[in-house]
Design a protein around this motif. Structure first.
Motif, PDB file in Angstrom:
ATOM      1  N   TYR A  15     -32.743 -58.088  -8.716  1.00 17.19           N
ATOM      2  CA  TYR A  15     -33.374 -59.243  -8.966  1.00 17.19           C
ATOM      3  C   TYR A  15     -32.770 -60.554  -9.551  1.00 17.19           C
ATOM      4  CZ  TYR A  15     -37.426 -55.911  -7.592  1.00 17.19           C
ATOM      5  OH  TYR A  15     -38.155 -55.293  -7.045  1.00 17.19           O
ATOM      6  N   SER A  16     -32.942 -61.529  -8.946  1.00 19.06           N
ATOM      7  CA  SER A  16     -32.483 -63.122  -9.509  1.00 19.06           C
ATOM      8  C   SER A  16     -33.545 -63.870  -9.727  1.00 19.06           C
ATOM      9  CB  SER A  16     -31.387 -63.623  -8.618  1.00 19.06           C
ATOM     10  OG  SER A  16     -30.354 -62.796  -8.057  1.00 19.06           O
ATOM     11  N   VAL A  17     -33.452 -64.287 -10.925  1.00 22.17           N
ATOM     12  CA  VAL A  17     -34.734 -65.034 -11.368  1.00 22.17           C
ATOM     13  C   VAL A  17     -34.084 -66.570 -11.805  1.00 22.17           C
ATOM     14  CG1 VAL A  17     -36.312 -65.627 -13.147  1.00 22.17           C
ATOM     15  CG2 VAL A  17     -35.837 -63.184 -12.626  1.00 22.17           C
ATOM     16  N   ILE A  18     -34.561 -67.598 -10.689  1.00 27.05           N
ATOM     17  CA  ILE A  18     -34.025 -68.670 -10.720  1.00 27.05           C
ATOM     18  C   ILE A  18     -35.008 -69.698 -11.728  1.00 27.05           C
ATOM     19  CG2 ILE A  18     -33.473 -70.829  -9.672  1.00 27.05           C
ATOM     20  CD1 ILE A  18     -32.613 -69.264  -7.269  1.00 27.05           C
ATOM     21  N   LEU A  19     -34.328 -70.269 -12.795  1.00 26.30           N
ATOM     22  CA  LEU A  19     -35.081 -71.064 -13.748  1.00 26.30           C
ATOM     23  C   LEU A  19     -34.488 -72.409 -13.772  1.00 26.30           C
ATOM     24  CD1 LEU A  19     -35.384 -68.805 -16.907  1.00 26.30           C
ATOM     25  CD2 LEU A  19     -37.171 -69.198 -15.330  1.00 26.30           C
ATOM     26  N   PRO A  20     -35.196 -73.461 -13.072  1.00 29.17           N
ATOM     27  CA  PRO A  20     -34.778 -74.974 -13.117  1.00 29.17           C
ATOM     28  C   PRO A  20     -35.254 -75.542 -14.412  1.00 29.17           C
ATOM     29  CG  PRO A  20     -35.912 -74.560 -10.944  1.00 29.17           C
ATOM     30  CD  PRO A  20     -36.246 -73.418 -12.104  1.00 29.17           C
ATOM     31  N   THR A  21     -34.407 -75.972 -15.186  1.00 28.06           N
ATOM     32  CA  THR A  21     -34.701 -76.616 -16.399  1.00 28.06           C
ATOM     33  C   THR A  21     -34.409 -78.079 -16.358  1.00 28.06           C
ATOM     34  OG1 THR A  21     -32.595 -76.143 -17.301  1.00 28.06           O
ATOM     35  CG2 THR A  21     -34.164 -74.494 -17.521  1.00 28.06           C
ATOM     36  N   TYR A  22     -35.350 -79.016 -17.174  1.00 28.42           N
ATOM     37  CA  TYR A  22     -35.104 -80.142 -17.661  1.00 28.42           C
ATOM     38  C   TYR A  22     -35.665 -80.627 -18.974  1.00 28.42           C
ATOM     39  CZ  TYR A  22     -34.445 -85.380 -17.610  1.00 28.42           C
ATOM     40  OH  TYR A  22     -34.096 -86.606 -17.747  1.00 28.42           O
ATOM     41  N   ASN A  23     -35.044 -80.440 -19.900  1.00 31.20           N
ATOM     42  CA  ASN A  23     -35.830 -80.819 -21.399  1.00 31.20           C
ATOM     43  C   ASN A  23     -36.567 -79.589 -21.696  1.00 31.20           C
ATOM     44  OD1 ASN A  23     -34.691 -83.203 -21.830  1.00 31.20           O
ATOM     45  ND2 ASN A  23     -36.222 -84.447 -21.330  1.00 31.20           N
ATOM     46  N   VAL A 102     -35.374 -62.539  -4.947  1.00 25.80           N
ATOM     47  CA  VAL A 102     -35.157 -63.741  -5.613  1.00 25.80           C
ATOM     48  C   VAL A 102     -36.698 -64.242  -6.335  1.00 25.80           C
ATOM     49  CG1 VAL A 102     -34.521 -66.052  -6.102  1.00 25.80           C
ATOM     50  CG2 VAL A 102     -33.164 -64.663  -4.336  1.00 25.80           C
ATOM     51  N   ILE A 103     -36.592 -64.611  -7.446  1.00 28.27           N
ATOM     52  CA  ILE A 103     -37.820 -64.959  -8.099  1.00 28.27           C
ATOM     53  C   ILE A 103     -37.644 -66.416  -8.731  1.00 28.27           C
ATOM     54  CG2 ILE A 103     -39.478 -64.738 -10.214  1.00 28.27           C
ATOM     55  CD1 ILE A 103     -38.454 -61.525 -10.000  1.00 28.27           C
ATOM     56  N   ILE A 104     -38.614 -67.252  -8.196  1.00 29.70           N
ATOM     57  CA  ILE A 104     -38.421 -68.576  -8.876  1.00 29.70           C
ATOM     58  C   ILE A 104     -39.677 -68.735  -9.700  1.00 29.70           C
ATOM     59  CG2 ILE A 104     -37.495 -69.672  -6.744  1.00 29.70           C
ATOM     60  CD1 ILE A 104     -39.933 -70.734  -5.771  1.00 29.70           C
ATOM     61  N   MET A 105     -39.630 -69.270 -10.774  1.00 34.74           N
ATOM     62  CA  MET A 105     -40.573 -69.711 -11.678  1.00 34.74           C
ATOM     63  C   MET A 105     -40.304 -70.778 -12.575  1.00 34.74           C
ATOM     64  SD  MET A 105     -40.060 -66.253 -14.261  1.00 34.74           S
ATOM     65  CE  MET A 105     -41.472 -66.490 -15.073  1.00 34.74           C
ATOM     66  N   ALA A 107     -39.661 -72.842 -16.333  1.00 34.25           N
ATOM     67  CA  ALA A 107     -39.005 -72.383 -17.457  1.00 34.25           C
ATOM     68  C   ALA A 107     -39.991 -72.677 -18.700  1.00 34.25           C
ATOM     69  CB  ALA A 107     -37.844 -72.937 -17.692  1.00 34.25           C
ATOM     70  N   ASP A 108     -41.146 -73.349 -18.572  1.00 32.64           N
ATOM     71  CA  ASP A 108     -42.004 -73.956 -19.595  1.00 32.64           C
ATOM     72  C   ASP A 108     -43.065 -72.947 -19.993  1.00 32.64           C
ATOM     73  OD1 ASP A 108     -43.830 -74.004 -17.636  1.00 32.64           O
ATOM     74  OD2 ASP A 108     -43.890 -76.144 -17.477  1.00 32.64           O
ATOM     75  N   LEU A 109     -42.843 -71.737 -19.840  1.00 34.51           N
ATOM     76  CA  LEU A 109     -43.873 -70.808 -20.380  1.00 34.51           C
ATOM     77  C   LEU A 109     -45.162 -70.978 -19.642  1.00 34.51           C
ATOM     78  CD1 LEU A 109     -43.270 -70.999 -24.206  1.00 34.51           C
ATOM     79  CD2 LEU A 109     -42.088 -69.490 -22.390  1.00 34.51           C
ATOM     80  N   SER A 110     -45.343 -71.428 -18.520  1.00 34.00           N
ATOM     81  CA  SER A 110     -46.707 -71.863 -17.635  1.00 34.00           C
ATOM     82  C   SER A 110     -46.901 -70.387 -16.992  1.00 34.00           C
ATOM     83  CB  SER A 110     -46.561 -72.790 -16.814  1.00 34.00           C
ATOM     84  OG  SER A 110     -46.383 -74.202 -17.240  1.00 34.00           O
ATOM     85  N   HIS A 111     -45.749 -69.733 -16.655  1.00 31.68           N
ATOM     86  CA  HIS A 111     -45.737 -68.555 -15.908  1.00 31.68           C
ATOM     87  C   HIS A 111     -45.277 -67.220 -16.479  1.00 31.68           C
ATOM     88  CE1 HIS A 111     -44.698 -71.445 -12.439  1.00 31.68           C
ATOM     89  NE2 HIS A 111     -45.960 -71.157 -12.537  1.00 31.68           N
ATOM     90  N   HIS A 112     -46.036 -66.559 -16.782  1.00 33.48           N
ATOM     91  CA  HIS A 112     -46.030 -65.290 -17.758  1.00 33.48           C
ATOM     92  C   HIS A 112     -45.079 -64.456 -16.940  1.00 33.48           C
ATOM     93  CE1 HIS A 112     -46.194 -62.250 -20.641  1.00 33.48           C
ATOM     94  NE2 HIS A 112     -46.894 -62.893 -21.333  1.00 33.48           N
ATOM     95  N   PRO A 113     -43.907 -63.747 -17.273  1.00 30.91           N
ATOM     96  CA  PRO A 113     -43.269 -62.634 -16.638  1.00 30.91           C
ATOM     97  C   PRO A 113     -43.849 -61.383 -16.339  1.00 30.91           C
ATOM     98  CG  PRO A 113     -41.825 -63.880 -18.153  1.00 30.91           C
ATOM     99  CD  PRO A 113     -43.448 -64.302 -18.574  1.00 30.91           C
ATOM    100  N   LYS A 114     -44.902 -61.047 -17.253  1.00 28.42           N
ATOM    101  CA  LYS A 114     -45.695 -60.016 -17.083  1.00 28.42           C
ATOM    102  C   LYS A 114     -46.170 -59.781 -15.367  1.00 28.42           C
ATOM    103  CE  LYS A 114     -50.166 -61.746 -18.436  1.00 28.42           C
ATOM    104  NZ  LYS A 114     -51.427 -61.460 -19.438  1.00 28.42           N
ATOM    105  N   PHE A 115     -46.525 -60.917 -14.667  1.00 30.13           N
ATOM    106  CA  PHE A 115     -46.909 -60.904 -13.359  1.00 30.13           C
ATOM    107  C   PHE A 115     -46.047 -60.117 -12.398  1.00 30.13           C
ATOM    108  CE2 PHE A 115     -49.826 -64.041 -15.381  1.00 30.13           C
ATOM    109  CZ  PHE A 115     -51.081 -63.250 -15.352  1.00 30.13           C
ATOM    110  N   ILE A 116     -44.806 -60.382 -12.848  1.00 28.49           N
ATOM    111  CA  ILE A 116     -43.595 -60.159 -11.941  1.00 28.49           C
ATOM    112  C   ILE A 116     -43.803 -58.826 -11.463  1.00 28.49           C
ATOM    113  CG2 ILE A 116     -40.958 -59.655 -11.875  1.00 28.49           C
ATOM    114  CD1 ILE A 116     -40.734 -61.999 -13.780  1.00 28.49           C
ATOM    115  N   LEU A 117     -44.035 -57.712 -12.250  1.00 27.25           N
ATOM    116  CA  LEU A 117     -44.166 -56.327 -11.937  1.00 27.25           C
ATOM    117  C   LEU A 117     -45.127 -56.222 -10.699  1.00 27.25           C
ATOM    118  CD1 LEU A 117     -44.343 -54.523 -15.430  1.00 27.25           C
ATOM    119  CD2 LEU A 117     -42.280 -54.875 -13.860  1.00 27.25           C
ATOM    120  N   GLN A 118     -46.263 -56.952 -10.819  1.00 33.32           N
ATOM    121  CA  GLN A 118     -47.423 -56.891  -9.719  1.00 33.32           C
ATOM    122  C   GLN A 118     -46.796 -57.550  -8.368  1.00 33.32           C
ATOM    123  OE1 GLN A 118     -51.111 -58.360 -11.152  1.00 33.32           O
ATOM    124  NE2 GLN A 118     -50.501 -57.934 -13.196  1.00 33.32           N
ATOM    125  N   MET A 119     -45.946 -58.499  -8.584  1.00 31.27           N
ATOM    126  CA  MET A 119     -45.344 -59.032  -7.324  1.00 31.27           C
ATOM    127  C   MET A 119     -44.351 -57.965  -6.481  1.00 31.27           C
ATOM    128  SD  MET A 119     -44.583 -62.882  -8.623  1.00 31.27           S
ATOM    129  CE  MET A 119     -45.653 -64.215  -9.017  1.00 31.27           C
TER     130      MET A 119
END
Length: 249
Positions: A15-23, A102-105, A107-119
């Motif tokens: 799995y590749s997790v892409i995290l776009p970041t800005y500040n 590939v997972i896109i999410m 980086a601001d903590l809006s998306h909890h990684p715990k849901f990745i397992l269900q996906m």
């Protein structure tokens, strides 16, 4: 729990997790820790690809420290000159990815990684091309939004669903998704929309291509650190994107 782990590991994907970041200086170490915990606890192979658009708060320096601590194999960095947008961030990140999923999410903590397992479980058991987190099915929702933000989000989603034909997709503007890599590679070059409309267009194109979509209810949590990137310009871009897709798809 045992049967869940069997289903998670029966398909040996990377799995590749892409995290776009800005500040996202404060948020990046926390979201990385949460992602790392989910994958390592469940013995899943993964990497995180951080795509930073020259953040003024030096998010890049934090990314580099994570890379030193966790190795270049696990933490990959794409540093871009200027704020170039979400869609192109995914394109740039995908070029660095080695995963077959590939997972896109955010980086601001809006998306909890715990849901990745269900996906992952949905993709493994039903062989979906895309699994999307949704705020708009039973079990999903938002936390920390004021009434204005809720109305804006609901309105945007309703407008897109009414004018377009999204199939079974209930959350067109969400940005927490798991893709089969080959599907994402096929879709990204065709997307023309910018900003939040990008997420909508990619699902419309996926339906057009005959790709299958599963959904997992998620709770979207408003950011704790930093400022929201949703502004008037993003709303205008979204409306333009919906209008264009209405007349071209």
């Amino acid at each position: 729990l045992h049967s869940l782990l069997i289903k998670l590991t029966m398909i040996r994907s990377h799995y590749s997790v892409i995290l776009p970041t800005y500040n996202e200086r404060e948020n990046l170490p926390i979201i990385f820790y949460m992602i790392h915990k989910v994958f390592t606890k469940n013995a899943l192979s993964f990497e995180v690809v951080i795509v930073d658009d020259s953040s003024p708060d030096n998010t890049l320096e934090v990314a580099k420290k994570l890379q030193v601590a966790y190795t270049e194999k696990m933490v990959k960095i794409v540093s871009r000159k200027g704020k170039l947008g979400l869609g192109t961030a995914y394109v740039a990140g995908l070029k660095k990815c080695t995963g077959d999923r590939v997972i896109i999410m955010d980086a601001d903590l809006s998306h909890h990684p715990k849901f990745i397992l269900q996906m992952i479980l949905q993709m493994n058991t039903k062989d979906y091309d895309i699994v999307s987190g949704t705020r708009y099915r039973k079990g999903g929702g938002v936390a920390g939004w004021d009434l204005k933000r809720k109305v804006t989000s609901k309105g945007a989603n309703f407008l897109a669903s009414f004018l377009l034909d999204p199939g079974n997709a209930s959350d067109l503007t969400g940005s927490f998704r798991l893709y089969q890599r080959d599907c994402l590679e096929k879709l990204l070059p065709k997307v023309e929309s910018k900003g939040y409309a990008f997420q909508m267009e990619i699902l419309i194109l996926a339906k057009k291509e005959g790709m299958t979509l599963g959904e997992v209810p998620i709770t979207f949590v408003d950011r704790i650190y930093g400022e929201s990137k949703l502004g008037t310009n993003e709303i205008i871009l979204f409306i333009k994107g919906v209008t264009k897709l209405f007349f071209t798809t």
